[in-house]
Write an enzyme that holds these catalytic residues in place. Structure first.
Site, PDB file in Angstrom:
ATOM      1  N   GLY A  68     -26.881  13.823   8.039  1.00 52.08           N
ATOM      2  CA  GLY A  68     -28.253  13.663   7.566  1.00 52.08           C
ATOM      3  C   GLY A  68     -28.347  13.467   6.058  1.00 52.08           C
ATOM      4  O   GLY A  68     -29.141  12.651   5.574  1.00 52.08           O
ATOM      5  N   THR A  69     -27.551  14.199   5.308  1.00 52.76           N
ATOM      6  CA  THR A  69     -27.621  14.096   3.849  1.00 52.76           C
ATOM      7  C   THR A  69     -27.238  12.693   3.385  1.00 52.76           C
ATOM      8  O   THR A  69     -27.927  12.098   2.553  1.00 52.76           O
ATOM      9  CB  THR A  69     -26.704  15.156   3.203  1.00 52.76           C
ATOM     10  OG1 THR A  69     -27.231  16.450   3.512  1.00 52.76           O
ATOM     11  CG2 THR A  69     -26.644  14.994   1.692  1.00 52.76           C
ATOM     12  N   ASN A 148     -37.457  21.897   8.452  1.00 53.87           N
ATOM     13  CA  ASN A 148     -36.336  22.719   8.896  1.00 53.87           C
ATOM     14  C   ASN A 148     -36.635  24.213   8.884  1.00 53.87           C
ATOM     15  O   ASN A 148     -36.071  24.968   9.661  1.00 53.87           O
ATOM     16  CB  ASN A 148     -35.100  22.435   8.036  1.00 53.87           C
ATOM     17  CG  ASN A 148     -35.423  22.382   6.558  1.00 53.87           C
ATOM     18  OD1 ASN A 148     -36.316  21.630   6.134  1.00 53.87           O
ATOM     19  ND2 ASN A 148     -34.725  23.160   5.766  1.00 53.87           N
ATOM     20  N   GLN A 176     -34.353  17.241  11.988  1.00 56.13           N
ATOM     21  CA  GLN A 176     -34.719  18.386  12.833  1.00 56.13           C
ATOM     22  C   GLN A 176     -35.444  17.984  14.112  1.00 56.13           C
ATOM     23  O   GLN A 176     -35.587  18.807  15.011  1.00 56.13           O
ATOM     24  CB  GLN A 176     -35.613  19.362  12.033  1.00 56.13           C
ATOM     25  CG  GLN A 176     -34.887  20.086  10.910  1.00 56.13           C
ATOM     26  CD  GLN A 176     -33.829  21.065  11.413  1.00 56.13           C
ATOM     27  OE1 GLN A 176     -33.831  21.478  12.574  1.00 56.13           O
ATOM     28  NE2 GLN A 176     -32.894  21.426  10.548  1.00 56.13           N
ATOM     29  N   SER A 196     -29.013  13.583  12.324  1.00 58.41           N
ATOM     30  CA  SER A 196     -27.765  14.330  12.203  1.00 58.41           C
ATOM     31  C   SER A 196     -27.299  14.755  13.588  1.00 58.41           C
ATOM     32  O   SER A 196     -28.103  15.240  14.394  1.00 58.41           O
ATOM     33  CB  SER A 196     -27.997  15.557  11.324  1.00 58.41           C
ATOM     34  OG  SER A 196     -26.845  16.353  11.315  1.00 58.41           O
ATOM     35  N   HIS A 198     -25.102  17.213  14.485  1.00 58.91           N
ATOM     36  CA  HIS A 198     -24.846  18.624  14.817  1.00 58.91           C
ATOM     37  C   HIS A 198     -26.107  19.447  15.033  1.00 58.91           C
ATOM     38  O   HIS A 198     -26.037  20.633  15.347  1.00 58.91           O
ATOM     39  CB  HIS A 198     -23.932  19.280  13.770  1.00 58.91           C
ATOM     40  CG  HIS A 198     -24.578  19.590  12.461  1.00 58.91           C
ATOM     41  ND1 HIS A 198     -24.892  20.869  12.076  1.00 58.91           N
ATOM     42  CD2 HIS A 198     -24.968  18.792  11.450  1.00 58.91           C
ATOM     43  CE1 HIS A 198     -25.429  20.831  10.866  1.00 58.91           C
ATOM     44  NE2 HIS A 198     -25.489  19.579  10.470  1.00 58.91           N
ATOM     45  N   THR A 234     -13.338   3.720   7.509  1.00 58.89           N
ATOM     46  CA  THR A 234     -12.984   3.756   8.931  1.00 58.89           C
ATOM     47  C   THR A 234     -13.887   4.735   9.663  1.00 58.89           C
ATOM     48  O   THR A 234     -14.104   5.856   9.205  1.00 58.89           O
ATOM     49  CB  THR A 234     -11.499   4.172   9.095  1.00 58.89           C
ATOM     50  OG1 THR A 234     -10.704   3.209   8.417  1.00 58.89           O
ATOM     51  CG2 THR A 234     -11.104   4.240  10.551  1.00 58.89           C
ATOM     52  N   CYS A 322     -33.048  36.620  -1.897  1.00 62.32           N
ATOM     53  CA  CYS A 322     -31.794  37.371  -1.988  1.00 62.32           C
ATOM     54  C   CYS A 322     -30.666  36.739  -1.186  1.00 62.32           C
ATOM     55  O   CYS A 322     -29.504  37.028  -1.431  1.00 62.32           O
ATOM     56  CB  CYS A 322     -32.006  38.806  -1.529  1.00 62.32           C
ATOM     57  SG  CYS A 322     -32.469  39.860  -2.891  1.00 62.32           S
TER      58      CYS A 322
END
Lengths: 401, 124
Positions: A68-69, A148, A176, A196, A198, A234, A322
């Site tokens: 995706g990036t 997301n 997403q 994406s 995954h 490739t 945090c």
């Protein structure tokens, strides 16, 4: 119990099995003319068909990438550099994924101007804001399909209609949403769309960019000319094969999965809000992904919540500062108008097809238990009244750190 | 990310709660970082910390540092306890991730505020 599918999803057994031959005996380079190469090439093209079908695109409109990036980078920089003579103005939203935001910020250093549209309290952009932001030199509108963190779904068909009417290229980060809700690039007049693997039970390190036929982008990765000269290198054949299988499975099960996930999600939201006092849902109640439940709980901090849920075998995510790398609270939750103290107690549960109705009671009980135990220790919670306390700033020292 | 000791103190915090009519009480933190700690101390006539408790809104490291400092400070004379530093607390926990050192390791400051409060009450 895994409930962080917006971060990543497990590779399905069928997907894994489809990939194995291309890691072993079918290891050919798709650019090679001999049979081993042709076999790999054929597998890549079958995967391309499956990915195209999932978003109602033509096969030749799909370019495989590393995820995706890369797809977001390729789309936004590719259009910006191709059309910079026409204009240097880009419109996006403040709640986009960093892959879009950081790319836009990079382009600002190259002389482009970017308008970051705000969102309403429910996380949805105001179409009037979009219309007002459009200028004569606007070359690209980039709006995510589903967020997301809060799962909120943007009105991309409306945005696509406006973009088409104004002759502006329209990119959608659909990382997403693809495989979770219907995505139709034709219906929504989308020119470029990022996917994406995954996030839909395929392997990591592979994705795709849909580029509508006729849309030209500047090539970012030069080399041997693979992927229609737009993305040399490739091909990741086993990854692409797995991605294609995952896309095929998602297409065949889309309606059933939506129905199942919505039922679990709605029950989960109801149970958590019922069992935990001062618990709230982030984002829009209706216009949200079928698998997303994003909560916030008063007087506790999200990292502690995540760690304690993990100890009970439940995996979720938080937008708490945090647990971030820069100690900044989630910019998405901030964009909804929430205060830092509210954001700290956030929890995102993103369901997967392996989750069941039976999970809901276990998870909601665990959340109630963990939130309760953290509140017992919290100086912001009144244990006798079982409600949050206002911070008495006269007793509070903000130290230099 | 976290040492076993941090995880142990986070999962099984020692001395959490509050002391009613405490000899001293100190609250420190920063809402932006999301950590807020209150330390309560009970000090006897020999100026020794007989009891110490904490309440913390914060991450795993914040809860662990709060818990650890109560263990370190219990039984110490207040002037000795004042010398406990943030690094002492982090070291006792076998270290903290660098990004957590500042915002989540405020326990020594909270204890110092509680002792300051105790001393001010003594002067009244």
């Amino acid at each position: 119990m895994y409930m962080d599918n917006s971060a990543t999803s497990p590779v399905k057994e069928e997907v894994f099995n489809a990939m194995v031959p291309y890691l072993k005996e079918e290891f050919g380079n798709p650019s090679a003319f001999y049979s081993l190469g042709r076999s790999a090439k054929k597998a890549v093209e079958t995967a391309r068909e499956n990915v195209a079908k999932l978003i109602n695109a033509e096969t030749r409109e799909i370019i495989f990438t590393s995820g995706g990036t890369e797809s977001d980078n390729m789309a936004i920089k590719g259009i910006a550099f191709k059309l910079e003579d026409k204009g240097k103005h880009i419109i996006t939203t403040v709640i986009e994924h960093p892959a879009v935001l950081r790319t836009c910020e990079y382009l600002e250093t190259k002389g482009f101007e970017v308008t970051y549209l705000p969102v309403k309290e429910n996380g949805i952009l105001d179409i009037e804001d979009l219309k007002e932001a459009i200028r004569d030199d606007t070359i690209l509108i980039s709006v995510m399909h589903a967020n997301n963190e809060i799962g909120t779904i943007q009105p991309i068909e409306e945005v696509g209609g406006i973009a088409k009417e104004k002759g502006i290229t329209f990119h959608v980060d659909a990382v997403q949403s693809v495989g979770k809700i219907p995505v139709d690039v034709k219906k929504a007049n989308i020119d470029l769309l990022s996917i994406s693997s995954h996030k839909l039970y395929g392997p990591k390190g592979v994705g795709a960019l849909f580029i509508r036929k006729g849309v030209r982008i500047e090539t970012l990765i030069h080399g041997g000319g693979q992927e229609n000269n737009l993305r040399s290198g490739t091909e990741n054949v086993p990854g692409i094969v797995g991605f294609g299988k995952a896309a095929e499975i998602a297409y065949n099960n889309l309606d059933a999965n939506i129905e199942k996930l919505q039922e679990i999600r709605d029950l989960l939201i109801g149970e958590v809000l019922d069992k935990v006092p001062e618990a709230y849902l982030n984002g829009d109640r209706e216009e949200r992904l079928p698998n997303n439940a994003s909560f916030r709980f008063a007087a506790i901090e999200g990292e502690g919540l995540i760690l304690r849920l993990d100890a009970k075998g439940i995996n979720g995510a938080t937008g708490s500062a945090c647990s971030s790398k820069n100690l900044k609270a989630s910019y998405v939750l901030s964009a909804l108008g929430l205060e830092d103290a509210e954001i700290h107690g956030s929890l995102r549960l993103s369901l997967g097809v392996e989750n069941s109705i039976e999970d809901v009671e276990v998870v909601s009980d665990a959340i109630a238990d963990v939130v309760g135990s953290l509140r017992q220790m919290s100086p912001l919670w009144d244990n006798e009244k079982n409600e949050s306390l206002e911070l008495d700033e006269s007793k509070f020292t903000d130290v230099d750190h | 990310m976290y040492s076993d000791k941090v995880m142990d103190h986070f999962a099984n915090p020692r001395n959490s709660g509050e002391i009613e009519n405490a000899s001293g009480e100190g609250t420190v933190g920063n809402p932006t970082c999301g950590d807020l700690m209150t330390i309560y101390i009970d000090v006897d006539d020999d100026e020794v910390i007989q009891d110490i408790k904490f309440k913390t809104f914060g991450c795993g490291a914040a809860i662990a540092t709060s818990s650890m400092i109560t263990e370190i400070a219990k039984g110490m004379a207040v002037d000795e306890a004042l010398k406990i530093t943030r690094n002492d607390v982090a070291d006792a926990l076998d270290g903290l991730p660098p990004i957590k050192m500042h915002c989540s390791n405020l326990a020594a400051d909270a204890l110092a505020e509680a002792i300051k409060d105790y001393k001010e009450k003594q002067e009244e």
